[in-house]
Design a protein around this motif. Structure first.
Motif, PDB file in Angstrom:
ATOM      1  N   ALA A 310       2.268 -12.550  10.105  1.00  0.00           N
ATOM      2  CA  ALA A 310       3.153 -12.870   8.983  1.00  0.00           C
ATOM      3  C   ALA A 310       3.095 -11.811   7.895  1.00  0.00           C
ATOM      4  O   ALA A 310       4.134 -11.418   7.328  1.00  0.00           O
ATOM      5  N   GLY A 311       1.894 -11.335   7.574  1.00  0.00           N
ATOM      6  CA  GLY A 311       1.775 -10.304   6.554  1.00  0.00           C
ATOM      7  C   GLY A 311       2.512  -9.039   6.935  1.00  0.00           C
ATOM      8  O   GLY A 311       3.140  -8.383   6.097  1.00  0.00           O
ATOM      9  N   GLY A 312       2.445  -8.690   8.219  1.00  0.00           N
ATOM     10  CA  GLY A 312       3.155  -7.506   8.682  1.00  0.00           C
ATOM     11  C   GLY A 312       4.655  -7.675   8.615  1.00  0.00           C
ATOM     12  O   GLY A 312       5.384  -6.743   8.240  1.00  0.00           O
ATOM     13  N   VAL A 313       5.146  -8.859   8.966  1.00  0.00           N
ATOM     14  CA  VAL A 313       6.585  -9.112   8.893  1.00  0.00           C
ATOM     15  C   VAL A 313       7.069  -9.017   7.451  1.00  0.00           C
ATOM     16  O   VAL A 313       8.104  -8.400   7.154  1.00  0.00           O
ATOM     17  N   THR A 314       6.295  -9.612   6.527  1.00  0.00           N
ATOM     18  CA  THR A 314       6.657  -9.514   5.117  1.00  0.00           C
ATOM     19  C   THR A 314       6.689  -8.062   4.654  1.00  0.00           C
ATOM     20  O   THR A 314       7.606  -7.628   3.941  1.00  0.00           O
ATOM     21  N   ALA A 315       5.678  -7.304   5.064  1.00  0.00           N
ATOM     22  CA  ALA A 315       5.611  -5.894   4.666  1.00  0.00           C
ATOM     23  C   ALA A 315       6.812  -5.117   5.200  1.00  0.00           C
ATOM     24  O   ALA A 315       7.403  -4.289   4.484  1.00  0.00           O
ATOM     25  N   LEU A 316       7.197  -5.356   6.443  1.00  0.00           N
ATOM     26  CA  LEU A 316       8.360  -4.678   7.011  1.00  0.00           C
ATOM     27  C   LEU A 316       9.616  -4.992   6.209  1.00  0.00           C
ATOM     28  O   LEU A 316      10.429  -4.099   5.933  1.00  0.00           O
ATOM     29  N   ARG A 317       9.758  -6.244   5.833  1.00  0.00           N
ATOM     30  CA  ARG A 317      10.955  -6.651   5.088  1.00  0.00           C
ATOM     31  C   ARG A 317      10.953  -6.109   3.671  1.00  0.00           C
ATOM     32  O   ARG A 317      12.020  -6.010   3.045  1.00  0.00           O
ATOM     33  N   GLU A 318       9.766  -5.762   3.172  1.00  0.00           N
ATOM     34  CA  GLU A 318       9.681  -5.157   1.836  1.00  0.00           C
ATOM     35  C   GLU A 318       9.712  -3.633   1.889  1.00  0.00           C
ATOM     36  O   GLU A 318       9.566  -2.976   0.852  1.00  0.00           O
ATOM     37  N   GLY A 319       9.865  -3.075   3.086  1.00  0.00           N
ATOM     38  CA  GLY A 319      10.045  -1.631   3.205  1.00  0.00           C
ATOM     39  C   GLY A 319       8.806  -0.845   3.540  1.00  0.00           C
ATOM     40  O   GLY A 319       8.839   0.394   3.479  1.00  0.00           O
ATOM     41  N   HIS A 320       7.714  -1.506   3.913  1.00  0.00           N
ATOM     42  CA  HIS A 320       6.482  -0.794   4.244  1.00  0.00           C
ATOM     43  C   HIS A 320       6.335  -0.627   5.752  1.00  0.00           C
ATOM     44  O   HIS A 320       6.743  -1.495   6.532  1.00  0.00           O
ATOM     45  N   ASP A 321       5.737   0.464   6.158  1.00  0.00           N
ATOM     46  CA  ASP A 321       5.400   0.652   7.564  1.00  0.00           C
ATOM     47  C   ASP A 321       4.184  -0.204   7.908  1.00  0.00           C
ATOM     48  O   ASP A 321       3.316  -0.443   7.062  1.00  0.00           O
ATOM     49  N   VAL A 322       4.112  -0.642   9.176  1.00  0.00           N
ATOM     50  CA  VAL A 322       3.141  -1.651   9.573  1.00  0.00           C
ATOM     51  C   VAL A 322       2.495  -1.276  10.900  1.00  0.00           C
ATOM     52  O   VAL A 322       3.147  -0.731  11.799  1.00  0.00           O
ATOM     53  N   VAL A 323       1.189  -1.597  10.991  1.00  0.00           N
ATOM     54  CA  VAL A 323       0.446  -1.547  12.247  1.00  0.00           C
ATOM     55  C   VAL A 323      -0.016  -2.972  12.542  1.00  0.00           C
ATOM     56  O   VAL A 323      -0.666  -3.607  11.711  1.00  0.00           O
ATOM     57  N   MET A 324       0.335  -3.503  13.717  1.00  0.00           N
ATOM     58  CA  MET A 324      -0.053  -4.855  14.083  1.00  0.00           C
ATOM     59  C   MET A 324      -1.453  -4.860  14.709  1.00  0.00           C
ATOM     60  O   MET A 324      -1.721  -4.113  15.655  1.00  0.00           O
ATOM     61  N   CYS A 325      -2.324  -5.726  14.159  1.00  0.00           N
ATOM     62  CA  CYS A 325      -3.677  -5.867  14.730  1.00  0.00           C
ATOM     63  C   CYS A 325      -4.176  -7.296  14.519  1.00  0.00           C
ATOM     64  O   CYS A 325      -5.270  -7.501  13.970  1.00  0.00           O
TER      65      CYS A 325
END
Length: 455
Positions: A310-325
């Motif tokens: 969920a944190g990664g999805v939120t970050a993507l929607r706010e414009g941040h690049d994400v690494v899933m772990c």
């Protein structure tokens, strides 16, 4: 990763050809991608870039058989006649190695670089500091290693068991050691991402320089979340700016880790100050998903989504690049079965099959989010992994499953475990990896009577 390469087509019905070397040609194509053609005329590699050539050579090594993973002995003279067209699915195919809780000597880190390369993984994230030890040499603040790099004792198993080992533990890397690791990895097209964790997980630094902390205390001998965190004084921010300057001098890569996890109520001010400092230096800060709770993140920050997705999805929607772990799928210190023979069982059961079945792209993403999903990372925390042998047991062969997930298309191969057992475990044997057998631990891999904290 293609543990047994699945060729697009075979030449001459798949006959064997004499192996005498290869020729490489650079061509257009996806980053890290290649085409490998084996025929009576020899081996031709067409690669997009140098990383693609390295990936092709690892595939060629696989075709040559397990003996090719040894430095001595008879080498195979023939390989299948084949054509293989391949490229990675994700650009970030990483492993986090916690060398703070239990120190791994430089030689073992170099060995891990080799193991990542053999599995076509391309990011080594080094967790260099925590409550239990500081592993990065700071020339400006020598007490960080003089005091912070060792502890008097260590918990043996779950913290509620009251068991202690009764002996000191410690070690650190000199800046020259780390430059050597970085160069060794660069030659294998692996980026090394260093992490100095703030504002929590900082007891080793506070032990060395008490003015940094809200409370004092020595280097921690226990596991879990420590409530003692860094204070928010400007002098503390200046201290860490200086430390991160040294870190960025040693690690020339783009991404610099700053932690930010498990310090509720204390994340914001210091994390943002250091993130902005890293950005001003032309680098990119990389933090665990709690950094999303500390207020607006500076543009350019990369978020590692570990508490689920969920944190990664939120970050993507706010414009941040994400690494899933997410811990449920890629925490390799978690127990591998329900069996009581699993040594110091912690976390949820995370089987080989569970990892292989994981899909790194969360459901519900449209592909039009302003942030980019860079890829995924497996995390190896070492509270209960006190030697290289224990790290091998926890990581393999599950890391091979993760490597295939982040390299190959989303479709799963029902024959993965069979391929692993028949073709890849012999390669791990040749490499000297002390992996967990598929049927359960060897007797000497068990730790009877040492309690964990299974969930």
């Amino acid at each position: 990763m293609n543990l047994l390469p699945r060729p697009v087509s075979y030449v001459d019905g798949g006959k064997l050809c004499a192996y005498q070397g290869w020729e490489t040609v650079l061509v257009d194509g996806p980053p890290g991608g290649y085409r490998l053609l084996s025929s009576d005329d020899g081996v031709l590699i067409e690669a997009h870039d140098a990383a693609g050539e390295m990936n092709a050579l690892q595939t060629l090594r696989q075709l040559l058989g397990p003996q090719a993973f040894r430095v001595a002995g008879d080498r195979p003279a023939v390989i299948p006649a084949c054509e293989i067209v391949d490229h990675p699915r994700f650009e970030w195919r990483g492993v986090m190695l916690d060398v703070a809780r239990h120190f791994l000597p430089k030689r073992e880190v170099l060995r891990w670089v080799e193991l990542l390369s053999a599995h076509k993984l391309n990011v080594l994230h080094l967790h260099l500091t925590d409550d239990q030890g500081w592993r990065f040499e700071s020339k400006r603040y020598p007490k960080l290693t003089e005091i912070g790099s060792w502890r008097e004792d260590s918990r043996f198993g779950d913290r509620r068991s009251a068991g202690m080992k009764g002996r000191p533990h410690g070690g650190f890397y000199t800046q020259d050691d780390l430059r050597e690791i970085v160069e060794y990895a660069r030659q294998r097209h692996i980026a090394v991402v260093p992490e100095i964790d703030i504002p929590g997980h900082s007891q080793a630094a506070i032990a060395a320089y008490p003015e940094l902390g809200v409370h004092g205390g020595g280097v921690w001998t226990d596991w879990g979340i420590n409530e003692r965190v860094l204070n928010t004084a400007e002098s503390t921010a200046d201290f860490y700016r200086n430390v991160f300057d040294e870190l960025m001098d040693v690690f020339p890569g783009e991404v610099i880790g700053l932690g930010g996890d498990e310090a509720p109520g204390h994340e914001g001010e210091l994390v943002r100050a250091i993130a902005e400092h890293v950005l001003r230096a032309g680098r990119r800060p990389y933090g665990w998903d709690e950094v999303m709770e500390s207020g607006p993140l500076p543009a350019g920050t990369i978020v590692a989504s570990w508490r689920g997705v969920a944190g990664g999805v939120t970050a993507l929607r706010e414009g941040h690049d994400v690494v899933m772990c997410p811990e449920e799928f890629v925490y390799l210190d978690y127990r591998q079965s329900e069996s009581p023979d699993e040594p110091i069982p912690v976390g949820t059961v995370t089987t080989l099959e569970k990892i292989y079945g994981w899909e790194p792209v969360p459901a519900g993403l449209t592909g039009e989010e302003p942030g980019r999903l860079l890829g995924a990372q497996a995390n190896i925390w070492t509270e209960h992994l006190d030697s290289a042998r224990r790290v091998d047991y926890a990581a393999f062969p599950r890391l091979a499953a993760f490597a295939e997930v982040v390299w190959s298309p989303a479709e799963k191969d029902p024959n993965f475990v069979q391929r692993l057992e028949e073709h890849h475990l012999p390669r791990l044997d040749a490499l000297g990896v002390e992996y967990r057998p598929l049927t359960g631990p060897h007797p000497w891999q068990r730790l009877p009577g040492i309690p964990g904290l299974p969930r």
